[in-house]
Motif scaffolding. Structure first.
Motif, PDB file in Angstrom:
ATOM      1  N   GLN A  12       2.648  -4.051  -2.154  1.00 18.03           N
ATOM      2  CA  GLN A  12       3.120  -2.760  -2.615  1.00 18.03           C
ATOM      3  C   GLN A  12       1.969  -1.983  -3.247  1.00 18.03           C
ATOM      4  N   ILE A  25      -0.016   0.443  -5.748  1.00 14.76           N
ATOM      5  CA  ILE A  25       0.076   0.812  -7.160  1.00 14.76           C
ATOM      6  C   ILE A  25      -0.603   2.155  -7.409  1.00 14.76           C
ATOM      7  N   GLN A  26      -0.867   2.876  -6.329  1.00 11.56           N
ATOM      8  CA  GLN A  26      -1.475   4.201  -6.424  1.00 11.56           C
ATOM      9  C   GLN A  26      -0.652   5.081  -7.364  1.00 11.56           C
ATOM     10  N   LYS A  33       0.389   4.554 -10.310  1.00  9.02           N
ATOM     11  CA  LYS A  33       1.180   3.844 -11.319  1.00  9.02           C
ATOM     12  C   LYS A  33       0.384   3.790 -12.626  1.00  9.02           C
ATOM     13  N   THR A  34       1.091   3.611 -13.722  1.00  3.64           N
ATOM     14  CA  THR A  34       0.453   3.499 -15.032  1.00  3.64           C
ATOM     15  C   THR A  34       0.452   2.040 -15.457  1.00  3.64           C
ATOM     16  N   ALA A  35      -0.737   1.538 -15.768  1.00  2.00           N
ATOM     17  CA  ALA A  35      -0.896   0.143 -16.174  1.00  2.00           C
ATOM     18  C   ALA A  35      -1.449   0.065 -17.590  1.00  2.00           C
ATOM     19  N   ALA A  77      -4.424   2.694  -9.791  1.00  2.00           N
ATOM     20  CA  ALA A  77      -3.606   2.866 -10.999  1.00  2.00           C
ATOM     21  C   ALA A  77      -4.365   3.644 -12.069  1.00  2.00           C
ATOM     22  N   ASP A 112       4.322   1.305 -15.849  1.00  2.00           N
ATOM     23  CA  ASP A 112       4.846   0.621 -14.669  1.00  2.00           C
ATOM     24  C   ASP A 112       4.384  -0.827 -14.604  1.00  2.00           C
ATOM     25  N   ILE A 113       3.183  -1.080 -15.120  1.00  2.00           N
ATOM     26  CA  ILE A 113       2.555  -2.398 -15.012  1.00  2.00           C
ATOM     27  C   ILE A 113       2.035  -2.792 -16.384  1.00  2.00           C
ATOM     28  N   SER A 167      10.735   0.655 -17.770  1.00  2.00           N
ATOM     29  CA  SER A 167      10.398   1.015 -16.390  1.00  2.00           C
ATOM     30  C   SER A 167      10.090  -0.223 -15.554  1.00  2.00           C
ATOM     31  N   SER A 204      12.304  -1.162 -12.304  1.00  2.00           N
ATOM     32  CA  SER A 204      11.669  -1.398 -11.007  1.00  2.00           C
ATOM     33  C   SER A 204      12.148  -2.718 -10.410  1.00  2.00           C
ATOM     34  N   HIS A 212       1.917  -8.824 -12.609  1.00  2.00           N
ATOM     35  CA  HIS A 212       3.261  -8.296 -12.487  1.00  2.00           C
ATOM     36  C   HIS A 212       4.303  -9.359 -12.834  1.00  2.00           C
TER      37      HIS A 212
END
Length: 191
Positions: free
Chosen positions: A2, A4-5, A7-9, A31, A86-87, A127, A131, A153
């Motif tokens: 998947q 992770i473009q 996404k906030t980590a 990310a 997100d991560i 979040s 997910s 993850h």
């Protein structure tokens, strides 16, 4: 795997070592990365290096994973600056190596607070739970499927006792491995 473009980590303990490298990998994968660490100057330096290397947006955030107010303030800053988390890579940790008979109770409690309270953070990110729920996974009772290079993850890549995963050529040890005793891996580690 998947994407992770965008996404906030958040990576805790990322001003140096393994956390720093994980942050760079997340940025290379697209990310936005929050470098969370006790060492704010170090976290900001890593964030600047990520941006200079062509990575997405990155910020340094002061965070003591044993202090709930500090964690809440740090995550609030991340959400306001980069968006919802997100991560989460719960990487913050310390090594206090001593024979058990010389180990002070204060050092034991400090190590447990950093390692266990840091891991507790994962439960606090709606979040991430949302997910997983979209994919029919309830983290309180279900195992989370892991893809290569995504142990951040889930808490570890499933391995046998020799570090072999189900993916040909992929081995994982220590904190990256899920052997059923992930916390014990970290507590027992001298790496």
């Amino acid at each position: 795997m998947q994407s992770i473009q965008g996404k906030t980590a958040v990576v805790t303990g990322a001003a140096s070592g393994i956390g720093r490298e994980i942050a760079f990998e997340l940025a290379r994968a697209g990310a936005q990365v929050a470098i969370a660490d006790l060492n704010l100057a170090g976290a900001e330096q890593v964030a600047a290096e990520i941006v200079a290397a062509g990575g997405n947006k990155a910020i340094g955030v002061a965070m003591d994973v044993t202090d709930e107010a500090a964690v809440n303030a740090g995550i609030e800053r991340v959400a306001k600056t980069l968006g919802p988390v997100d991560i989460l890579v719960s990487n913050a940790g310390i090594q206090i190596v001593n024979p058990i008979e010389n180990y002070s109770f204060a050092d034991w409690k400090k190590m447990l607070a950093i390692h266990l309270d840091g891991a507790f953070l994962e439960r606090r990110f709606p979040s991430i739970w949302a997910s997983l729920a979209e994919h029919g996974i309830d983290m309180s009772r279900d195992l989370i499927p892991v893809a290569p290079a995504q142990h951040f993850h889930s808490g570890g890549i499933l391995t046998d006792l020799h570090g072999r995963s189900t993916q040909r050529g992929l081995y994982a040890i220590g904190e990256a491995a899920c052997t059923g005793v992930h916390g014990a891996n970290r507590l027992a580690s001298n790496s």
